[in-house]
Write a protein that holds these residues in place. Structure first.
Motif, short mmCIF file in Angstrom:
data_model
loop_
_atom_site.label_atom_id
_atom_site.label_comp_id
_atom_site.label_asym_id
_atom_site.label_seq_id
_atom_site.Cartn_x
_atom_site.Cartn_y
_atom_site.Cartn_z
N VAL A 236 2.16 -8.79 -10.79
CA VAL A 236 3.12 -7.70 -10.59
C VAL A 236 2.71 -6.52 -11.45
O VAL A 236 2.54 -6.63 -12.67
N GLY A 237 2.56 -5.36 -10.80
CA GLY A 237 2.23 -4.14 -11.52
C GLY A 237 3.34 -3.11 -11.42
O GLY A 237 4.35 -3.20 -12.09
N ARG A 238 3.17 -2.15 -10.51
CA ARG A 238 4.09 -1.01 -10.45
C ARG A 238 5.54 -1.40 -10.16
O ARG A 238 6.47 -0.66 -10.51
N GLY A 239 5.76 -2.56 -9.56
CA GLY A 239 7.12 -2.95 -9.21
C GLY A 239 8.04 -3.13 -10.40
O GLY A 239 9.27 -3.06 -10.25
N CYS A 240 7.48 -3.33 -11.59
CA CYS A 240 8.33 -3.54 -12.77
C CYS A 240 8.52 -2.27 -13.58
O CYS A 240 9.20 -2.30 -14.63
N LEU A 241 7.98 -1.15 -13.14
CA LEU A 241 8.16 0.10 -13.87
C LEU A 241 9.63 0.51 -13.83
O LEU A 241 10.20 0.73 -12.77
N GLY A 242 10.23 0.61 -14.99
CA GLY A 242 11.66 0.91 -15.06
C GLY A 242 12.53 -0.25 -14.62
O GLY A 242 13.75 -0.10 -14.48
N ARG A 243 11.93 -1.42 -14.40
CA ARG A 243 12.69 -2.59 -13.93
C ARG A 243 12.12 -3.87 -14.56
O ARG A 243 11.65 -4.76 -13.85
N PRO A 244 12.15 -3.99 -15.89
CA PRO A 244 11.63 -5.21 -16.52
C PRO A 244 12.36 -6.47 -16.08
O PRO A 244 11.79 -7.57 -16.16
N TRP A 245 13.60 -6.31 -15.62
CA TRP A 245 14.37 -7.48 -15.18
C TRP A 245 13.81 -8.09 -13.89
O TRP A 245 14.26 -9.15 -13.46
N PRO A 343 8.48 1.74 -3.07
CA PRO A 343 7.36 1.86 -4.00
C PRO A 343 7.75 2.59 -5.27
O PRO A 343 8.61 3.48 -5.27
N ARG A 344 7.10 2.23 -6.35
CA ARG A 344 7.33 2.85 -7.64
C ARG A 344 5.99 3.24 -8.24
O ARG A 344 4.95 2.67 -7.92
N GLY A 345 6.00 4.21 -9.14
CA GLY A 345 4.76 4.61 -9.80
C GLY A 345 3.83 5.38 -8.88
O GLY A 345 4.22 5.87 -7.82
N ARG A 346 2.58 5.43 -9.26
CA ARG A 346 1.60 6.24 -8.53
C ARG A 346 1.35 5.67 -7.14
O ARG A 346 1.36 4.47 -6.94
N GLN A 347 1.13 6.56 -6.19
CA GLN A 347 0.81 6.17 -4.83
C GLN A 347 -0.38 7.00 -4.33
O GLN A 347 -1.45 6.46 -4.11
N GLY A 348 -0.16 8.30 -4.17
CA GLY A 348 -1.27 9.16 -3.80
C GLY A 348 -1.76 8.91 -2.39
O GLY A 348 -1.04 8.41 -1.52
N SER A 349 -3.02 9.24 -2.16
CA SER A 349 -3.63 9.12 -0.84
C SER A 349 -5.04 8.59 -1.00
O SER A 349 -5.62 8.62 -2.08
N PRO A 350 -5.63 8.10 0.10
CA PRO A 350 -7.01 7.61 0.01
C PRO A 350 -7.95 8.70 -0.49
O PRO A 350 -7.75 9.88 -0.20
N ARG A 351 -8.96 8.30 -1.22
CA ARG A 351 -9.92 9.27 -1.74
C ARG A 351 -11.28 8.61 -1.89
O ARG A 351 -11.38 7.41 -2.10
N LYS A 352 -12.30 9.41 -1.79
CA LYS A 352 -13.66 8.90 -1.91
C LYS A 352 -13.87 8.26 -3.27
O LYS A 352 -13.39 8.76 -4.29
N VAL A 353 -14.60 7.14 -3.29
CA VAL A 353 -14.85 6.42 -4.53
C VAL A 353 -16.10 6.98 -5.19
O VAL A 353 -17.16 7.08 -4.56
N ALA A 354 -15.98 7.35 -6.45
CA ALA A 354 -17.13 7.84 -7.22
C ALA A 354 -18.03 6.65 -7.56
O ALA A 354 -17.57 5.67 -8.15
N LEU A 355 -19.31 6.73 -7.19
CA LEU A 355 -20.24 5.63 -7.42
C LEU A 355 -21.53 6.16 -8.04
O LEU A 355 -21.88 7.33 -7.85
#
Length: 380
Positions: A236-245, A343-355
């Protein structure tokens, strides 16, 4: 209504994680204060912010200062980043021998440019041979201490460069205790919807435990994921932001009990105050209160609160000031049910991966100096 599901504990070597719930490392969030706050809500495994293997080996002050653990953390768990097998192996020895770390998770899922452009994070599993060397170095270094090594990854770089099934096989062969899969590609970052079918495919592909990650916003989502994928646990990542319970709710539903009632604003306020107190104890009041600011919007998401109070909470600088502002909120206000499952926290949009240049030319050869590609700055 949440379906009830009784789930077996997660076995990671000699460790038993019950319920099989893992707090994902999040840069700037999962410090010792936040991990303690979550651990107070329910049992599980709570992983330190990502640290770099080079930072550990070179005794970087910022990195070592992150290796602070709360009293309630019976199992000290650290997520380690690295691209050089030597640095990774040496870092595991230091973490286990000097810091009492009992579990190491290797990060092969981070999509941020400063990591992938070095060939790390979600980019690295494309190089199958390098991945195997790193995993074997970590598992070999951990073996004398009897600590399990796990890895976290994504589906791949993009839909044309899928790596997770090969990564699962390599992890199993190298002796990893489990593999966690975030059901997104690196190009997706945190956008769109997590592909849980990939988690199910990985579970069918390997015999070691598989943990599912992505889009667990409520306890009911964890139940649905486990039923749909056959996974052995959830991350569990972003789902607990502001919701530790959320960890309290997960502990209930995964043991076959109904979820607790939703908290009122008064109960959320008490959680905010506890979080600030823990941060002040960890960092000092000035730094701790600056750190709590970013959490305020997450805690109050969906609640009715005055614009001025929200703005002031985003600039709070002392516990006394915090108490005054929290006192202006209506403790009887019910939880905003419209926020459930959102959804909580960052979402954004698809973006090219720096390699790195030429990274996709083959799936094995790495000719650059790996030591030079190691990041020395921890925290994601």
């Amino acid at each position: 209504m949440t379906t009830l599901l009784s789930v077996a504990p997660l076995r990671l070597g000699s460790l038993q994680i019950d319920p099989p719930v893992v707090l994902a490392p999040m840069a700037g969030v999962t410090n010792a204060a936040f991990r303690r706050l979550c651990a107070e809500q329910g049992a599980g495994l709570y992983v330190c912010e990502m640290i770099t293997s080079r930072g550990v080996v070179e005794r970087d002050e910022k990195t070592l200062n992150m290796l602070v653990f709360a009293d309630v953390e019976d199992v000290r768990s650290v997520q380690l980043y690295g691209v050089d097998p030597y640095y990774v192996g040496e870092a595991v020895k230091i973490l286990a021998g000097d810091y009492g770390v009992a579990h190491v998770d290797l990060n092969f899922g981070c999509p941020v440019p400063k990591v992938t452009r070095k060939g790390g994070g979600a980019a690295l599993p494309y190089k199958r041979g390098l991945l195997e060397r790193i995993l074997r170095a970590a598992v070999g270094a951990a073996a004398p201490y009897g600590i399990p090594v796990t890895m976290k990854t994504r589906k791949g770089i993009d839909d044309d460069h899928i790596t997770y099934l090969d990564a699962g096989r390599i992890a199993e062969d190298a002796g990893c205790a489990a593999i966690a899969l975030h059901g997104r590609t690196a190009v997706q970052h945190y956008s769109g919807t997590a592909d849980w079918t990939s988690i199910a495919r990985l579970k069918e592909h390997v015999s070691i435990p598989v943990l599912g990650n992505g889009d667990i916003w409520e306890a009911a989502d964890a139940v649905r994921m486990l039923e749909a994928t056959g996974a052995d646990g959830v991350v569990v990542g972003r789902g607990c932001l502001g919701r530790p319970w959320l960890f309290r709710d997960l502990a209930a539903v995964l043991s076959g009990s109904p979820p607790p009632t939703l908290p009122t604003l008064g109960e959320v306020v008490a959680m905010m105050r506890r979080h600030a107190e823990l941060l002040a104890d960890l960092m000092g009041e000035d730094r701790g209160l600056r750190d709590i600011r970013k959490h305020m919007a997450w805690y109050l998401k969906g609640f009715v609160a005055g614009q001025q109070v929200r703005a002031s909470l985003g600039m709070v600088s002392s516990l006394a000031e915090l108490d005054g502002l929290l006192g202006e909120l209506d403790p009887a206000q019910p939880y905003p049910v419209a926020e459930l499952g959102q959804p909580r926290g960052r979402q954004g949009s698809p973006r090219k991966v720096a390699l790195p240049a030429g990274w996709l030319d083959d799936t094995d050869g790495v000719t650059d100096d790996l030591a030079a590609a190691e990041l020395d700055i921890s925290g994601g």
